[in-house]
Design a protein around this motif. Structure first.
Motif, PDB file in Angstrom:
ATOM      1  N   ILE A   1       0.835  -1.205   0.000  1.00 58.08           N
ATOM      2  CA  ILE A   1       0.000   0.000   0.000  1.00 58.08           C
ATOM      3  C   ILE A   1       0.866   1.250   0.000  1.00 58.08           C
ATOM      4  CG2 ILE A   1      -1.742   1.321   1.257  1.00 58.08           C
ATOM      5  CD1 ILE A   1      -2.884  -1.243   0.219  1.00 58.08           C
ATOM      6  N   ARG A   2       1.805   1.310   0.924  1.00 57.56           N
ATOM      7  CA  ARG A   2       2.577   2.531   1.139  1.00 57.56           C
ATOM      8  C   ARG A   2       3.601   2.783   0.039  1.00 57.56           C
ATOM      9  NH1 ARG A   2       4.361   1.157   7.214  1.00 57.56           N
ATOM     10  NH2 ARG A   2       5.519   3.130   7.094  1.00 57.56           N
ATOM     11  N   SER A   3       4.316   1.753  -0.369  1.00 57.85           N
ATOM     12  CA  SER A   3       5.404   1.937  -1.326  1.00 57.85           C
ATOM     13  C   SER A   3       4.920   2.428  -2.699  1.00 57.85           C
ATOM     14  CB  SER A   3       6.197   0.634  -1.476  1.00 57.85           C
ATOM     15  OG  SER A   3       7.275   0.806  -2.361  1.00 57.85           O
ATOM     16  N   PRO A   4       3.901   1.793  -3.318  1.00 55.90           N
ATOM     17  CA  PRO A   4       3.450   2.306  -4.617  1.00 55.90           C
ATOM     18  C   PRO A   4       2.940   3.744  -4.556  1.00 55.90           C
ATOM     19  CG  PRO A   4       2.615   0.088  -4.241  1.00 55.90           C
ATOM     20  CD  PRO A   4       3.218   0.543  -2.951  1.00 55.90           C
ATOM     21  N   PHE A   5       2.232   4.084  -3.480  1.00 57.45           N
ATOM     22  CA  PHE A   5       1.708   5.450  -3.379  1.00 57.45           C
ATOM     23  C   PHE A   5       2.849   6.451  -3.241  1.00 57.45           C
ATOM     24  CE2 PHE A   5      -0.327   9.113  -1.401  1.00 57.45           C
ATOM     25  CZ  PHE A   5      -1.470   9.227  -2.163  1.00 57.45           C
ATOM     26  N   HIS A   6       3.855   6.104  -2.453  1.00 54.95           N
ATOM     27  CA  HIS A   6       5.021   6.985  -2.331  1.00 54.95           C
ATOM     28  C   HIS A   6       5.681   7.174  -3.697  1.00 54.95           C
ATOM     29  CE1 HIS A   6       8.488   8.923  -0.479  1.00 54.95           C
ATOM     30  NE2 HIS A   6       9.276   8.114  -1.167  1.00 54.95           N
ATOM     31  N   GLY A   7       5.774   6.098  -4.462  1.00 56.91           N
ATOM     32  CA  GLY A   7       6.356   6.203  -5.798  1.00 56.91           C
ATOM     33  C   GLY A   7       5.588   7.171  -6.683  1.00 56.91           C
ATOM     34  N   LEU A   8       4.270   7.108  -6.644  1.00 53.41           N
ATOM     35  CA  LEU A   8       3.452   8.023  -7.440  1.00 53.41           C
ATOM     36  C   LEU A   8       3.704   9.473  -7.046  1.00 53.41           C
ATOM     37  CD1 LEU A   8       0.027   6.142  -7.520  1.00 53.41           C
ATOM     38  CD2 LEU A   8       1.491   6.615  -9.485  1.00 53.41           C
ATOM     39  N   MET A   9       3.872   9.702  -5.751  1.00 51.42           N
ATOM     40  CA  MET A   9       4.076  11.066  -5.271  1.00 51.42           C
ATOM     41  C   MET A   9       5.439  11.631  -5.670  1.00 51.42           C
ATOM     42  SD  MET A   9       1.205  11.813  -3.888  1.00 51.42           S
ATOM     43  CE  MET A   9       0.535  10.760  -5.198  1.00 51.42           C
ATOM     44  N   GLN A  10       6.371  10.769  -6.085  1.00 55.36           N
ATOM     45  CA  GLN A  10       7.689  11.236  -6.499  1.00 55.36           C
ATOM     46  C   GLN A  10       7.764  11.533  -7.995  1.00 55.36           C
ATOM     47  OE1 GLN A  10       9.514  11.773  -3.727  1.00 55.36           O
ATOM     48  NE2 GLN A  10       7.655  10.856  -2.858  1.00 55.36           N
ATOM     49  N   CYS A  11       6.694  11.280  -8.714  1.00 56.27           N
ATOM     50  CA  CYS A  11       6.688  11.505 -10.165  1.00 56.27           C
ATOM     51  C   CYS A  11       6.471  12.985 -10.467  1.00 56.27           C
ATOM     52  CB  CYS A  11       5.593  10.670 -10.822  1.00 56.27           C
ATOM     53  SG  CYS A  11       5.876   8.886 -10.720  1.00 56.27           S
ATOM     54  N   SER A  12       7.098  13.456 -11.519  1.00 53.99           N
ATOM     55  CA  SER A  12       7.048  14.880 -11.839  1.00 53.99           C
ATOM     56  C   SER A  12       6.519  15.163 -13.239  1.00 53.99           C
ATOM     57  CB  SER A  12       8.460  15.488 -11.714  1.00 53.99           C
ATOM     58  OG  SER A  12       9.375  14.804 -12.557  1.00 53.99           O
ATOM     59  N   GLY A  13       5.972  14.160 -13.909  1.00 56.30           N
ATOM     60  CA  GLY A  13       5.493  14.352 -15.274  1.00 56.30           C
ATOM     61  C   GLY A  13       4.185  15.122 -15.345  1.00 56.30           C
ATOM     62  N   ASP A  14       3.823  15.520 -16.549  1.00 55.31           N
ATOM     63  CA  ASP A  14       2.528  16.176 -16.776  1.00 55.31           C
ATOM     64  C   ASP A  14       1.385  15.189 -16.589  1.00 55.31           C
ATOM     65  OD1 ASP A  14       3.372  18.933 -17.744  1.00 55.31           O
ATOM     66  OD2 ASP A  14       4.505  17.637 -19.096  1.00 55.31           O
TER      67      ASP A  14
END
Length: 315
Positions: free
Chosen positions: A76-89
């Motif tokens: 649960i935590r790891s994938p969501f953290h990954g999404l929050m680190q993305c910087s694309g449009d």
């Protein structure tokens, strides 16, 4: 040129991780050359050679970024953290086991170009075991009926999310978020693309009964108070039935004092039934209390041990 972020969470996926990278790269090189892209892998402290493979890929491709967690922080935590680190449009979440077809990235981007802020893949069929597919389908239907917001049936998280949606999700102060519930809570109209989920080509699923139960119960308690209301209503109903039964039994016993036996079997059966109901709803209440406890702790979702190919980007 707009930039698309691809986020892949992984744990012990040495058999598939290079193939996922290659297929995503081929999509952008051949079908979407007008876009810049980054492919961010967040590894949950794999115990096989997954991290070594990712280091090798990142050394040769600056489009690849890698986050290595200090330990396994769960599904649960790891994938969501990954999404929050993305910087694309726009950000696309895709799993590491190739059960999310990378070629669907093209369909996602085209729908995004039409103006949709959310584009989701809806699983209509699957090459997994049919009993498992039917079980998941039953859960999606139950969650859809119980939830206070519309939870998309057959949606596993595979989809595209505009930067605006990612920014909204950053506003949720939730250390243990149910991603599909957040998408529904935000409320933007979503484009739905049906697909048939392919079978995992190599390796075995890292999910087990506990992780599936954890995700399933999280979806219910984060999006519905119905179980608590059922517990309250059922408590009133059983109390009323028990009260009426006690009155009837007492009256009948008074008029048939010598001929009416005490009836140990009904007492045991009734007591066992009541204890079962009480324990079940104590468990439900405990799940809600556990969710509250997690919220109060406010611990970071993950701790990172390593970042690769990140320059001066803010975490």
């Amino acid at each position: 040129m707009k930039r698309i972020s691809i986020m892949t969470a992984c744990y012990n996926e040495e058999e598939n991780i290079a193939e996922v990278y290659a297929q995503v790269k081929a999509v952008f090189d051949v079908k979407l050359p007008e876009y810049h892209y980054e492919h961010l892998f967040i590894d949950n402290a794999s115990e096989d050679t997954t991290v070594e493979i990712l280091r090798g890929i990142a050394a040769n491709d600056p489009n690849v970024k890698v986050i290595v967690n200090a330990r396994n922080f769960g599904h649960i935590r790891s994938p969501f953290h990954g999404l929050m680190q993305c910087s694309g449009d726009a950000v696309i979440s895709i799993v590491a086991d190739l059960q999310d077809p990378p070629e669907m990235i093209i369909d996602f981007v085209r729908k995004w170009e039409e103006g949709y802020k959310i584009v989701i893949a809806v699983k209509e069929q699957s090459y997994e075991a049919q009993w498992m597919f039917k079980l998941r389908e039953a859960y999606y239907n139950l969650l859809h009926k119980l939830s206070e917001v519309e939870i998309f049936k057959g949606f596993t998280g595979f989809g595209l999310y505009d930067k605006k949606i990612i920014d909204f999700m950053r506003e949720f102060d939730d250390p243990y978020p149910f991603f599909r519930g957040l998408i529904a809570e935000i409320g933007f109209k979503a484009a739905k693309i049906p697909y048939t989920q392919p079978a995992r080509p190599r390796g075995i699923s890292k999910n087990n009964f506990y992780t599936l139960y954890d995700m399933g119960i999280l979806g219910i308690i984060n999006n519905s108070k119905v179980p608590l209301r059922i517990a309250t209503l059922l408590g009133f109903l059983l109390s009323f039935v028990s009260f009426m039964t006690a009155i009837i039994y007492t009256v009948v016993k008074l008029f048939n004092w010598n001929s009416m036996p005490l009836g140990i079997a009904p007492l045991i059966i009734g007591s066992s039934f009541m204890f079962g109901i009480v324990l079940f709803f104590l468990g439900i209440i405990g799940e809600y209390i556990g969710a509250i406890y997690t919220q109060i702790l406010k611990r970071p979702r993950v701790f990172e041990s390593e970042r690769i190919n990140f320059k001066d980007e803010i975490q």
